[in-house]
Design a protein around this motif. Structure first.
Motif, PDB file in Angstrom:
ATOM      1  N   LEU A 143      -9.728 -29.403  -7.423  1.00 48.81           N
ATOM      2  CA  LEU A 143     -10.982 -29.759  -8.039  1.00 48.81           C
ATOM      3  C   LEU A 143     -11.933 -28.821  -7.516  1.00 48.81           C
ATOM      4  N   LYS A 144     -12.101 -28.838  -6.099  1.00 53.61           N
ATOM      5  CA  LYS A 144     -13.181 -28.024  -5.411  1.00 53.61           C
ATOM      6  C   LYS A 144     -13.008 -26.507  -5.867  1.00 53.61           C
ATOM      7  N   LEU A 145     -11.936 -26.209  -5.746  1.00 53.83           N
ATOM      8  CA  LEU A 145     -11.836 -24.541  -6.223  1.00 53.83           C
ATOM      9  C   LEU A 145     -12.078 -24.334  -7.505  1.00 53.83           C
ATOM     10  N   GLN A 146     -12.239 -25.082  -8.463  1.00 50.38           N
ATOM     11  CA  GLN A 146     -12.590 -25.102  -9.914  1.00 50.38           C
ATOM     12  C   GLN A 146     -14.134 -24.936  -9.986  1.00 50.38           C
ATOM     13  N   ASP A 147     -14.757 -26.093  -8.942  1.00 52.37           N
ATOM     14  CA  ASP A 147     -16.146 -25.852  -9.037  1.00 52.37           C
ATOM     15  C   ASP A 147     -16.600 -24.509  -8.182  1.00 52.37           C
ATOM     16  N   LEU A 148     -15.817 -23.997  -7.188  1.00 51.77           N
ATOM     17  CA  LEU A 148     -16.208 -22.837  -6.602  1.00 51.77           C
ATOM     18  C   LEU A 148     -16.236 -21.713  -7.540  1.00 51.77           C
ATOM     19  N   VAL A 149     -15.124 -21.485  -8.437  1.00 52.54           N
ATOM     20  CA  VAL A 149     -14.841 -20.557  -9.292  1.00 52.54           C
ATOM     21  C   VAL A 149     -16.357 -20.737 -10.464  1.00 52.54           C
ATOM     22  N   SER A 150     -16.661 -21.897 -10.965  1.00 51.45           N
ATOM     23  CA  SER A 150     -17.438 -21.855 -11.934  1.00 51.45           C
ATOM     24  C   SER A 150     -18.842 -21.422 -11.451  1.00 51.45           C
ATOM     25  N   SER A 151     -19.101 -21.902 -10.176  1.00 49.01           N
ATOM     26  CA  SER A 151     -20.314 -21.503  -9.402  1.00 49.01           C
ATOM     27  C   SER A 151     -20.618 -19.806  -9.127  1.00 49.01           C
ATOM     28  N   TYR A 152     -19.111 -19.312  -8.773  1.00 49.15           N
ATOM     29  CA  TYR A 152     -19.113 -17.812  -8.598  1.00 49.15           C
ATOM     30  C   TYR A 152     -19.647 -17.102  -9.818  1.00 49.15           C
ATOM     31  N   HIS A 153     -19.042 -17.514 -10.940  1.00 52.39           N
ATOM     32  CA  HIS A 153     -19.059 -16.800 -12.326  1.00 52.39           C
ATOM     33  C   HIS A 153     -20.563 -16.874 -12.750  1.00 52.39           C
ATOM     34  N   SER A 154     -20.983 -18.263 -12.628  1.00 54.48           N
ATOM     35  CA  SER A 154     -22.399 -18.385 -13.058  1.00 54.48           C
ATOM     36  C   SER A 154     -23.490 -17.616 -12.196  1.00 54.48           C
ATOM     37  N   SER A 155     -23.325 -17.426 -10.869  1.00 54.51           N
ATOM     38  CA  SER A 155     -24.122 -16.669 -10.013  1.00 54.51           C
ATOM     39  C   SER A 155     -24.078 -14.977 -10.487  1.00 54.51           C
ATOM     40  N   ASN A 156     -22.644 -14.596 -10.635  1.00 54.33           N
ATOM     41  CA  ASN A 156     -22.509 -13.434 -11.097  1.00 54.33           C
ATOM     42  C   ASN A 156     -22.978 -12.758 -12.378  1.00 54.33           C
ATOM     43  N   ASN A 157     -22.836 -13.888 -13.424  1.00 60.51           N
ATOM     44  CA  ASN A 157     -23.162 -13.588 -14.895  1.00 60.51           C
ATOM     45  C   ASN A 157     -24.437 -14.120 -15.297  1.00 60.51           C
ATOM     46  N   ASN A 158     -25.237 -14.905 -14.306  1.00 56.95           N
ATOM     47  CA  ASN A 158     -26.313 -15.374 -14.765  1.00 56.95           C
ATOM     48  C   ASN A 158     -26.160 -16.219 -15.786  1.00 56.95           C
ATOM     49  N   LYS A 159     -25.137 -16.998 -16.069  1.00 59.43           N
ATOM     50  CA  LYS A 159     -24.897 -17.956 -17.247  1.00 59.43           C
ATOM     51  C   LYS A 159     -23.814 -18.859 -17.098  1.00 59.43           C
ATOM     52  N   ASP A 160     -23.813 -19.992 -17.509  1.00 66.87           N
ATOM     53  CA  ASP A 160     -22.491 -21.043 -17.443  1.00 66.87           C
ATOM     54  C   ASP A 160     -21.857 -20.712 -18.384  1.00 66.87           C
ATOM     55  N   GLU A 161     -20.298 -20.272 -17.952  1.00 66.79           N
ATOM     56  CA  GLU A 161     -19.353 -20.098 -18.959  1.00 66.79           C
ATOM     57  C   GLU A 161     -18.221 -21.246 -18.563  1.00 66.79           C
ATOM     58  N   PRO A 162     -17.548 -21.751 -19.543  1.00 70.35           N
ATOM     59  CA  PRO A 162     -16.360 -22.580 -19.518  1.00 70.35           C
ATOM     60  C   PRO A 162     -15.562 -22.061 -18.372  1.00 70.35           C
ATOM     61  N   ILE A 163     -14.794 -22.755 -17.501  1.00 67.75           N
ATOM     62  CA  ILE A 163     -13.957 -22.364 -16.541  1.00 67.75           C
ATOM     63  C   ILE A 163     -12.626 -23.236 -16.858  1.00 67.75           C
ATOM     64  N   ASN A 164     -11.600 -22.555 -17.146  1.00 67.15           N
ATOM     65  CA  ASN A 164     -10.349 -23.045 -17.459  1.00 67.15           C
ATOM     66  C   ASN A 164      -9.916 -23.852 -16.368  1.00 67.15           C
ATOM     67  N   SER A 165      -9.200 -25.192 -16.474  1.00 66.56           N
ATOM     68  CA  SER A 165      -8.614 -25.713 -15.472  1.00 66.56           C
ATOM     69  C   SER A 165      -7.228 -25.237 -14.932  1.00 66.56           C
ATOM     70  N   ILE A 166      -6.970 -25.521 -13.847  1.00 65.55           N
ATOM     71  CA  ILE A 166      -5.707 -25.023 -13.051  1.00 65.55           C
ATOM     72  C   ILE A 166      -4.511 -25.922 -13.440  1.00 65.55           C
ATOM     73  N   PRO A 167      -3.804 -25.590 -14.087  1.00 65.23           N
ATOM     74  CA  PRO A 167      -2.585 -26.807 -14.280  1.00 65.23           C
ATOM     75  C   PRO A 167      -1.785 -26.760 -13.111  1.00 65.23           C
ATOM     76  N   LEU A 168      -1.172 -27.893 -12.748  1.00 68.84           N
ATOM     77  CA  LEU A 168      -0.357 -28.436 -11.620  1.00 68.84           C
ATOM     78  C   LEU A 168       1.032 -28.833 -12.128  1.00 68.84           C
ATOM     79  N   TYR A 169       1.917 -28.257 -11.839  1.00 69.79           N
ATOM     80  CA  TYR A 169       3.300 -28.347 -12.344  1.00 69.79           C
ATOM     81  C   TYR A 169       3.859 -29.004 -11.029  1.00 69.79           C
ATOM     82  N   ILE A 170       4.390 -30.278 -11.048  1.00 74.99           N
ATOM     83  CA  ILE A 170       4.876 -30.834  -9.870  1.00 74.99           C
ATOM     84  C   ILE A 170       6.302 -31.093 -10.027  1.00 74.99           C
ATOM     85  N   MET A 171       7.058 -30.625  -9.078  1.00 75.85           N
ATOM     86  CA  MET A 171       8.710 -30.525  -9.180  1.00 75.85           C
ATOM     87  C   MET A 171       9.009 -31.881  -8.225  1.00 75.85           C
ATOM     88  N   THR A 172       9.688 -32.909  -8.824  1.00 75.85           N
ATOM     89  CA  THR A 172      10.014 -33.922  -8.200  1.00 75.85           C
ATOM     90  C   THR A 172      11.560 -34.016  -8.185  1.00 75.85           C
TER      91      THR A 172
END
Length: 488
Positions: A143-172
């Motif tokens: 969750l924190k990484l997704q926020d960081l990616v969003s902030s990184y792209h907003s600051s670099n592109n000077n606009k808010d763009e949708p950030i794709n979530s990171i799918p988590l595959y859990i092998m049990t």
């Protein structure tokens, strides 16, 4: 597959009549359940032969191999790289995550048996002030990484763009599947979108007697089975149609790691960027070997085959393990931590071959104390000495099939990225206490580096994943007085 009505005869002809000694006592439902389990292993003779091959392989693998360090074209280190390079790798990783090209596979099939718990190991609380479990820490890092990616792209592109979530595959595994799913549901997936948390199970294999020729009973109508090792990941990807799901989601890059590493950087953008920019098919993270005597497997070059491989510490001579480069570092120092990158297109081309080839993915044996149903005492017993063999496959056995030019190895700082939970409370290494201490020391260093002040010199503070992913965003704590066990 052999029909259930014939499977009993098949096992008897294979010399396994002892597993049916309680047959006449069983109800029809119990008989049906037993035959259903046996039907998963329709050729017991072939299985026993594979076990015998594995016994022989395990005895021969320790013979000396011609090995040397990986070449510089396949080896880099975050410890020695300049800031510009690290930022380039991280930026590329951010772009991959932002564009929905990254998925994470979490290997979480193990139970906390050594820790005195029958729960999945991901449930374990190592004793942090926050009392967050391994699963919770790792999900909140995503969750924190997704926020960081969003902030990184907003600051670099000077606009808010949708950030794709990171799918988590859990092998049990079979013993942990239901409990793990329920745990995530009960905790609202720790803030992740439930659509992006995908559970799948690795396979299991029957345990055998110590000489590898008799199946063991767990109950009067059930064989002892255990997970098929971390190498079972490849068959599980195939059997659970994960490649199709990767394609549907547009995933091109996979980060895979084990649940027991309390310091893991989940979906590490720097590692992903390093791997993708170098166009590696497979890459692995390593930490620098502490000293020549540390008992760890190493990522090396098999110079006879000119291919990457993992060699166990027991396979290396004392002289070679102590050999040093001109700069004073151990020549063989790349300690394996089971933290890998896979290019999805390469996985598509390689999976079926890996799974079906004995050379790519051989079976290994592990001599264990295996609980079993004893016919003499008519009850389940837990032995105090090794009494049987479990079969497993190792995830790194496919490394030699990867072209050297397409294989990457990235050395990272152990203090920042690796502290596994493997041993019982009170153990000297890799215990709940060492995991707790290492995470708090890392958090405290992050804060001190940002100018925070400790009330007492030896105080330790916990930085939550929601506060910082890897030490960033802590500048507001400059000059702030912090107390022992404080949560930030």
């Amino acid at each position: 597959m052999t029909q259930p009505e014939n499977i009993r005869d098949t096992f008897i002809r294979a010399g396994q009549e002892h597993i049916f000694q309680y047959w006449e006592e069983l109800t029809q439902i119990e008989k049906s359940d037993f035959l259903s389990q046996l039907s998963k292993f329709p050729d017991p003779v072939a299985y026993i032969n594979r076990v015998q091959e594995a016994i022989k392989y395990s005895a021969e693998i320790s013979k000396s191999r011609s090995i040397e360090p990986l070449p510089s074209t396949s080896y880099d280190s975050t410890l020695d790289s300049n800031l510009e390079t690290l930022q380039k790798w991280q930026g590329a990783g951010y772009d991959l995550i932002k564009n929905g090209k990254v998925g994470v596979i979490l290997m979480a099939g193990g139970q906390g048996t050594r820790l005195g718990s029958s729960d999945p190991k991901g449930f374990y609380d190592v004793g942090l002030p926050s009392h967050k479990s391994l699963f919770q820490l790792q999900c909140e890092r995503i969750l924190k990484l997704q926020d960081l990616v969003s902030s990184y792209h907003s600051s670099n592109n000077n606009k808010d763009e949708p950030i794709n979530s990171i799918p988590l595959y859990i092998m049990t595994s079979d013993p942990t599947r239901i409990a793990t799913e329920n745990y995530f549901k009960e905790n609202n997936f720790f803030g992740l979108d439930s659509k992006n948390v995908i559970f799948f199970s690795q396979g299991t294999l029957p345990a055998l007697s110590l000489n590898g020729d008799k199946f063991l009973l767990e109950t009067k109508n059930k064989l002892v089975e255990s997970p098929d090792g971390n190498g079972g990941l490849y068959r599980a990807i195939l059997n659970n149609n994960l490649i199709e799901d990767f394609d549907k989601r547009g995933i091109k890059h996979i980060h895979m790691y084990c649940v027991d590493n309390v310091l893991v950087k989940v979906s590490d953008p720097l590692f992903l960027g390093y791997s993708a920019l170098n166009e590696f098919d497979v890459a692995t993270k390593v930490v620098r070997k502490r000293d020549a005597s540390e008992s760890v497997g190493l990522i090396v070059l098999d110079s006879d085959k000119n291919s990457p491989c993992v060699i166990e510490y027991s396979e290396i001579s004392k002289g070679l393990s102590e050999k040093k480069d001109l700069d004073g570092k151990l020549s063989l120092r790349a300690a394996n931590i089971v933290n890998h990158y896979y290019n999805v297109d390469f996985l598509k081309k390689s999976l079926i071959h890996w799974v079906n080839s004995k050379e790519c993915l051989p079976y290994h044996i592990a001599k264990k104390k295996i609980g079993y149903f004893d016919s003499n005492e008519n009850k389940f017993l837990k032995p105090t000495e090794n009494n049987g063999i479990k079969m497993e496959q190792f995830i790194f056995d496919v490394f030699p099939t990867v072209k050297l030019s397409k294989f990457g190895c990235l050395e990272v700082e152990r203090f920042e990225e690796f502290s596994p939970l493997k041993n019982a409370p009170g153990s000297q290494n890799d215990s709940p206490e060492t995991c707790k201490s290492n995470l708090l020391k890392r958090s405290t260093k992050w804060l001190i580096d940002n100018g925070a002040i400790l009330e007492n010199e030896n105080d330790l503070v916990e930085v939550l994943p929601s506060t910082s992913y890897a030490g960033e965003g802590l500048s507001d704590y400059k000059g702030v007085l912090l107390k022992n066990n404080q949560i930030i």
